[in-house]
Structures are given as structure tokens and as C-alpha cells.
Design an enzyme around this catalytic site. Sequence first.
Site, PDB file in Angstrom:
ATOM      1  N   ASP A   1      44.971 -69.071  34.407  1.00 41.89           N
ATOM      2  CA  ASP A   1      45.734 -70.134  35.294  1.00 41.89           C
ATOM      3  C   ASP A   1      45.358 -71.343  35.486  1.00 41.89           C
ATOM      4  O   ASP A   1      43.954 -71.507  35.089  1.00 41.89           O
ATOM      5  CB  ASP A   1      45.972 -69.310  36.670  1.00 41.89           C
ATOM      6  CG  ASP A   1      46.576 -70.313  37.755  1.00 41.89           C
ATOM      7  OD1 ASP A   1      47.807 -70.739  37.303  1.00 41.89           O
ATOM      8  OD2 ASP A   1      46.138 -70.531  38.649  1.00 41.89           O
TER       9      ASP A   1
ATOM     10  N   ASP B   1      46.509 -74.481  37.734  1.00 42.73           N
ATOM     11  CA  ASP B   1      46.276 -75.084  39.126  1.00 42.73           C
ATOM     12  C   ASP B   1      45.564 -73.972  40.040  1.00 42.73           C
ATOM     13  O   ASP B   1      45.983 -72.946  40.283  1.00 42.73           O
ATOM     14  CB  ASP B   1      47.779 -75.210  39.765  1.00 42.73           C
ATOM     15  CG  ASP B   1      48.484 -76.194  39.142  1.00 42.73           C
ATOM     16  OD1 ASP B   1      47.737 -77.538  39.104  1.00 42.73           O
ATOM     17  OD2 ASP B   1      49.567 -76.216  38.645  1.00 42.73           O
TER      18      ASP B   1
ATOM     19  N   ASP C   1      44.072 -67.450  40.759  1.00 42.72           N
ATOM     20  CA  ASP C   1      43.692 -67.952  42.151  1.00 42.72           C
ATOM     21  C   ASP C   1      44.680 -67.512  43.359  1.00 42.72           C
ATOM     22  O   ASP C   1      44.410 -67.418  44.465  1.00 42.72           O
ATOM     23  CB  ASP C   1      43.487 -69.392  42.357  1.00 42.72           C
ATOM     24  CG  ASP C   1      44.591 -70.180  42.476  1.00 42.72           C
ATOM     25  OD1 ASP C   1      45.095 -70.315  41.416  1.00 42.72           O
ATOM     26  OD2 ASP C   1      44.951 -70.666  43.423  1.00 42.72           O
TER      27      ASP C   1
END
Length: 321
Positions: A15, A17, A213
Site C-alpha cells: 500500500d 498512503d 496500514d
Amino acid sequence: MSDALLAAYDAVLFDLDGTVYHGTRVIPGAPETVRAAREHGTPVRFVTNNASKAPDEVVAHLTGLGMPAETDEVHTSAQAGVQLLAERLPEGAEVLVVGTRALADEVARAGLKPVRKNGDRVQAVVQGHSPDNTWAALAEACLAIRAGALWVACNVDATLPSERGLLPGNGSMVAALRTATDVVPLVAGKPQPLLFETAARSVGAQRPLVVGDRLDTDIAGAVAAGIDSLVVLSGVATPKQLIEAIPAERGTFLARDLTGLTEPAEDLRIGPRPGWTVTVEDGVLIAEGDGEELDLLRALCDTAWETGVTELGERAEAALS
């Protein structure tokens, strides 16, 4: 390196961001870890729900942060959204675009016609994040959706991590249209498995690892795709969210940030940990022992997921605070 987590998998799907960067600020250790994966010979892919940038723009951003990449290593929710449209619409169909120029360009490359105003010939709406999305753009989409147009949301992330903190994401704008239309869109990006499946296929990976996240997108998408995952605490996920995670949002491993990829796999696995004992007493998770706080969190998650008990005792709460 042979016992490192990244060595146990044949591709790493990152991922962006909250995992690799916060807006214009790189997360410490990210360039070195991506470089370590490449030096080990493990293919990497960058899988993002952010539909605002074209792959070449993502590459430029990564390169500027010290992580050179190729456009074929980037998989965006804009690409996934347009793939859904192309599978359902005839060539040349008009698609109302709520999003950036990059999203409109993806629509055009698929042989469809991007437009910005609703009209009798609009057959679909595609919605992706843009800092320039306006009420007027949502109004045009509202009219088209109410008239029966197919609606594809590139993602439904409620927030977007930035160097200033969490900002409204595409999901917040999608929620406004859902309220205005009483229609639920097709979702192209995470937590749907399409992005991860496409990224894994692009390198022929049979055993990829997702690093992210956000439990409700990154980890849920990995679970939906049947892929192991590493949860990092550099973005949205909190210890409380991890302990309370539903089965569809539970990761395999846990680390403070993506530098955990270079640590031994068994040190990162969510489960019982040396030095800590977690029991349930009167509906509360009781922790005894001594050691690293992240090991305690891994052990707490294991017991909470097994028993359904999520309330923390005083010691456990103090250690994780």
C-alpha cells in the site's frame, strides 16, 4: 536475510498512503526496505486506492522520495474502476467522471468517452478522489445515478492520510452520493480483491504478501484475496482497532512500520509471544510478563480474536497507551 519476512514470499504488494509515505513525506525506512526487497530478488508492486494520480505520476512521486519504480509496478484503483466499466459497457459509451484528469484519461484509454456533464447518453459514473471535486460535480453524478447510470466508486476510504493528518477521502464523497441517491456503487478498489489479484498475476506470484496500514481496505482486501498480510502502525490502524478486528480484517503479521519486512517472520506473527501471558478474567484481557509492547499487542490480538473479549486490563492498557 534468509529468515526475513520478505524472503518467505515471492512478491510484496505495498500500500502507499500511510505505509510508504504520508503525502509528500516518506515514512522513515521505506526506501531502504523497498531496496532490500529488490536486492533480495523479491518483486514489488505498489497497490493504491488513491485514484487521483496516473501510474507515471505515482512513479515520479516514489522516485522523488528515494524509491525508483516502473509504471508496470503501480496498480491503482482508477485502473481497477475502469476495468469494471470496460467489462460492462460497449465501446464508446459515455462515462461521467468525478475525479482527476488522470481518471478521465484512464477512461479514454479503455475506449470509453469521459464527460463531465450529465446527459441523455451517459451510461455510467466513475468516482475517484480529487482535491478539486466540488458540489457541482457531485450534483451531475447524482442526476446520472438517479437516471439509472451504472455507478463505480474507485474506493470507499473514508479518510486519506497526509503529512498534516487524516483528511476526507473518496469514501466520504461517495457517502454523500449514497445519501442523495439511495444507491450503492460497485467498488473497484480495496477491500475488493481485484487490485491485489491483478498485482500478483502481473509477476506470476503464487505466494504474495500484502503490506498495509488500514484494516478495512488493505487487510480486508488481502483476506478476501486469500493473501497473507503485514499490518503496519505507521498510518491509520491503532492497537484498539487491531484487538477489536473482525475476522475479515485480521492480519497475519504486525510491525511498527514496513521495515519489519527485514525482520524474522516468526518474530512478527500475531499469536502467543515469549515473555507475555494473556488470559481472560471476568471478561477482561489480563496481561502478565515483560517484553516489547508490540509482542504484547500480538499476544493480545491472538487471545481477543480467539475469545471475542476485547476489554483490556489496567496493565495491558497502560503498556499500549
